[in-house]
Design a protein around this motif. Structure first.
Motif, PDB file in Angstrom:
ATOM      1  N   THR A  41       0.889  -1.141  -0.051  1.00 15.12           N
ATOM      2  CA  THR A  41      -0.066  -0.032  -0.015  1.00 15.12           C
ATOM      3  C   THR A  41       0.917   1.302   0.106  1.00 15.12           C
ATOM      4  N   ASP A  42       0.846   2.216  -0.890  1.00 15.13           N
ATOM      5  CA  ASP A  42       1.262   3.367  -0.926  1.00 15.13           C
ATOM      6  C   ASP A  42       0.423   4.279  -0.185  1.00 15.13           C
ATOM      7  N   MET A  43       1.094   5.307   0.776  1.00 13.71           N
ATOM      8  CA  MET A  43       0.218   6.269   1.457  1.00 13.71           C
ATOM      9  C   MET A  43       0.688   7.622   1.054  1.00 13.71           C
ATOM     10  N   GLN A  44      -0.040   8.484   0.880  1.00 12.05           N
ATOM     11  CA  GLN A  44       0.124  10.084   0.548  1.00 12.05           C
ATOM     12  C   GLN A  44      -0.117  10.766   1.724  1.00 12.05           C
ATOM     13  N   LEU A  45       0.900  11.241   2.642  1.00 12.57           N
ATOM     14  CA  LEU A  45       0.530  11.685   3.979  1.00 12.57           C
ATOM     15  C   LEU A  45       1.126  13.147   3.879  1.00 12.57           C
ATOM     16  N   SER A  46       0.241  14.196   4.474  1.00 10.89           N
ATOM     17  CA  SER A  46       0.902  15.223   4.771  1.00 10.89           C
ATOM     18  C   SER A  46       1.659  15.472   6.070  1.00 10.89           C
ATOM     19  N   ASN A  47       2.480  16.400   6.424  1.00  4.30           N
ATOM     20  CA  ASN A  47       3.021  16.364   7.669  1.00  4.30           C
ATOM     21  C   ASN A  47       1.835  16.538   8.663  1.00  4.30           C
ATOM     22  N   GLY A  48       1.975  15.756   9.687  1.00  5.79           N
ATOM     23  CA  GLY A  48       1.018  15.821  11.083  1.00  5.79           C
ATOM     24  C   GLY A  48      -0.114  14.839  10.681  1.00  5.79           C
ATOM     25  N   GLU A  49      -0.307  14.168   9.413  1.00  5.68           N
ATOM     26  CA  GLU A  49      -1.274  13.381   9.187  1.00  5.68           C
ATOM     27  C   GLU A  49      -0.954  11.921   9.488  1.00  5.68           C
ATOM     28  N   HIS A  50      -1.818  11.352   9.899  1.00  9.31           N
ATOM     29  CA  HIS A  50      -1.829   9.824  10.059  1.00  9.31           C
ATOM     30  C   HIS A  50      -2.899   8.812   9.296  1.00  9.31           C
ATOM     31  N   GLN A  51      -2.509   7.520   8.971  1.00  7.25           N
ATOM     32  CA  GLN A  51      -3.296   6.816   8.229  1.00  7.25           C
ATOM     33  C   GLN A  51      -3.360   5.595   8.822  1.00  7.25           C
ATOM     34  N   ALA A  52      -4.355   5.001   9.067  1.00 13.53           N
ATOM     35  CA  ALA A  52      -4.488   3.541   9.692  1.00 13.53           C
ATOM     36  C   ALA A  52      -4.268   2.343   8.640  1.00 13.53           C
ATOM     37  N   LEU A  53      -3.500   1.293   8.606  1.00 15.53           N
ATOM     38  CA  LEU A  53      -3.212   0.268   7.991  1.00 15.53           C
ATOM     39  C   LEU A  53      -3.312  -0.948   8.796  1.00 15.53           C
ATOM     40  N   GLY A  54      -4.509  -1.943   8.567  1.00 18.76           N
ATOM     41  CA  GLY A  54      -4.840  -2.952   9.385  1.00 18.76           C
ATOM     42  C   GLY A  54      -4.445  -2.638  10.866  1.00 18.76           C
ATOM     43  N   ARG A  55      -3.365  -3.148  11.464  1.00 19.52           N
ATOM     44  CA  ARG A  55      -3.442  -2.858  12.974  1.00 19.52           C
ATOM     45  C   ARG A  55      -2.295  -1.904  13.213  1.00 19.52           C
ATOM     46  N   ILE A  56      -1.892  -1.150  12.349  1.00 16.30           N
ATOM     47  CA  ILE A  56      -0.949  -0.072  12.675  1.00 16.30           C
ATOM     48  C   ILE A  56      -1.460   1.269  12.206  1.00 16.30           C
ATOM     49  N   ASP A  57      -1.102   2.364  12.889  1.00 18.15           N
ATOM     50  CA  ASP A  57      -1.255   3.872  12.465  1.00 18.15           C
ATOM     51  C   ASP A  57      -0.055   4.471  12.264  1.00 18.15           C
ATOM     52  N   VAL A  58       0.340   4.934  11.028  1.00 21.00           N
ATOM     53  CA  VAL A  58       1.355   5.681  10.396  1.00 21.00           C
ATOM     54  C   VAL A  58       1.000   7.214  10.480  1.00 21.00           C
ATOM     55  N   GLU A  59       1.979   7.816  11.286  1.00 22.78           N
ATOM     56  CA  GLU A  59       2.040   9.243  11.148  1.00 22.78           C
ATOM     57  C   GLU A  59       3.322   9.835  10.700  1.00 22.78           C
ATOM     58  N   LEU A  60       3.156  10.853   9.701  1.00 23.27           N
ATOM     59  CA  LEU A  60       4.250  11.535   9.187  1.00 23.27           C
ATOM     60  C   LEU A  60       4.546  12.812   9.723  1.00 23.27           C
ATOM     61  N   ASP A  61       5.588  13.040  10.521  1.00 17.13           N
ATOM     62  CA  ASP A  61       5.726  14.189  11.184  1.00 17.13           C
ATOM     63  C   ASP A  61       6.842  15.140  10.390  1.00 17.13           C
ATOM     64  N   ASP A  62       7.467  14.880   9.566  1.00 14.47           N
ATOM     65  CA  ASP A  62       8.445  15.741   8.903  1.00 14.47           C
ATOM     66  C   ASP A  62       9.049  14.938   7.504  1.00 14.47           C
ATOM     67  N   CYS A  63       9.414  15.644   6.455  1.00 13.97           N
ATOM     68  CA  CYS A  63       9.925  14.922   5.422  1.00 13.97           C
ATOM     69  C   CYS A  63      10.955  16.030   4.687  1.00 13.97           C
ATOM     70  N   ARG A  64      12.148  15.744   4.524  1.00 13.51           N
ATOM     71  CA  ARG A  64      13.111  16.633   3.980  1.00 13.51           C
ATOM     72  C   ARG A  64      13.887  16.085   2.513  1.00 13.51           C
ATOM     73  N   TYR A  65      14.235  16.990   1.829  1.00 14.00           N
ATOM     74  CA  TYR A  65      15.065  16.401   0.665  1.00 14.00           C
ATOM     75  C   TYR A  65      16.218  17.264   0.226  1.00 14.00           C
ATOM     76  N   PRO A  66      17.392  16.830  -0.224  1.00 10.23           N
ATOM     77  CA  PRO A  66      18.327  17.657  -0.682  1.00 10.23           C
ATOM     78  C   PRO A  66      17.999  18.879  -1.675  1.00 10.23           C
ATOM     79  N   GLU A  67      18.273  20.036  -1.161  1.00 11.07           N
ATOM     80  CA  GLU A  67      17.786  21.366  -1.866  1.00 11.07           C
ATOM     81  C   GLU A  67      18.097  21.268  -3.405  1.00 11.07           C
ATOM     82  N   ASP A  68      19.221  20.943  -3.703  1.00  5.70           N
ATOM     83  CA  ASP A  68      19.441  21.019  -5.180  1.00  5.70           C
ATOM     84  C   ASP A  68      19.415  19.559  -6.031  1.00  5.70           C
ATOM     85  N   ASP A  69      18.712  18.682  -5.264  1.00  6.25           N
ATOM     86  CA  ASP A  69      18.354  17.385  -5.974  1.00  6.25           C
ATOM     87  C   ASP A  69      17.070  16.803  -5.263  1.00  6.25           C
ATOM     88  N   PRO A  70      15.840  17.139  -5.545  1.00  3.65           N
ATOM     89  CA  PRO A  70      14.575  16.462  -4.968  1.00  3.65           C
ATOM     90  C   PRO A  70      14.371  15.229  -5.076  1.00  3.65           C
TER      91      PRO A  70
END
Length: 119
Positions: A41-70
């Motif tokens: 399963t692919d999950m598209q999450l915004s920062n602070g958002e969570h999604q339930a998947l079966g018996r787990i709940d996944v929450e994204l707090d932050d995502c970063r990438y190299p400025e010069d190479d997204p």
């Protein structure tokens, strides 16, 4: 083992930020595998958002990438909880280019970061 992995992630994150600037984003794509059913399963999450998947709940707090190479890499801080358990089963940084470096250890589920949202 977990402390070692956290130290390695901190060292990588610290050295990465010292060597290259990173950009904070507002979301990420995470991928989850249910090892029992084989369902991915692919999950598209915004920062602070969570999604339930079966018996787990996944929450994204932050995502970063190299400025010069997204497309080069993604560093996501994720919190994962199991239904009925108060403490997280995983809380920390996941690195897209090295998913095994700080992997969630769960008998049924695997979760890893794919990429940060760039727009």
């Amino acid at each position: 083992m977990i402390r070692f992995a956290v130290l390695v992630i901190l060292a990588i994150t610290t050295s990465a930020s010292a060597q290259e600037a990173v950009t904070d984003t507002n979301g990420a794509t995470l991928r989850a595998l249910d090892k029992l059913s084989g369902k991915v399963t692919d999950m598209q999450l915004s920062n602070g958002e969570h999604q339930a998947l079966g018996r787990i709940d996944v929450e994204l707090d932050d995502c970063r990438y190299p400025e010069d190479d997204p497309a080069g890499d993604a560093y996501a801080f994720v919190t994962i909880r199991e239904t009925g358990k108060p403490d997280p089963i995983f809380r920390g940084w996941m690195v897209a280019s090295a998913p095994a470096l700080n992997a969630m250890d769960h008998p049924r589920y695997d979760v890893w970061v794919m990429r940060c949202r760039t727009s």
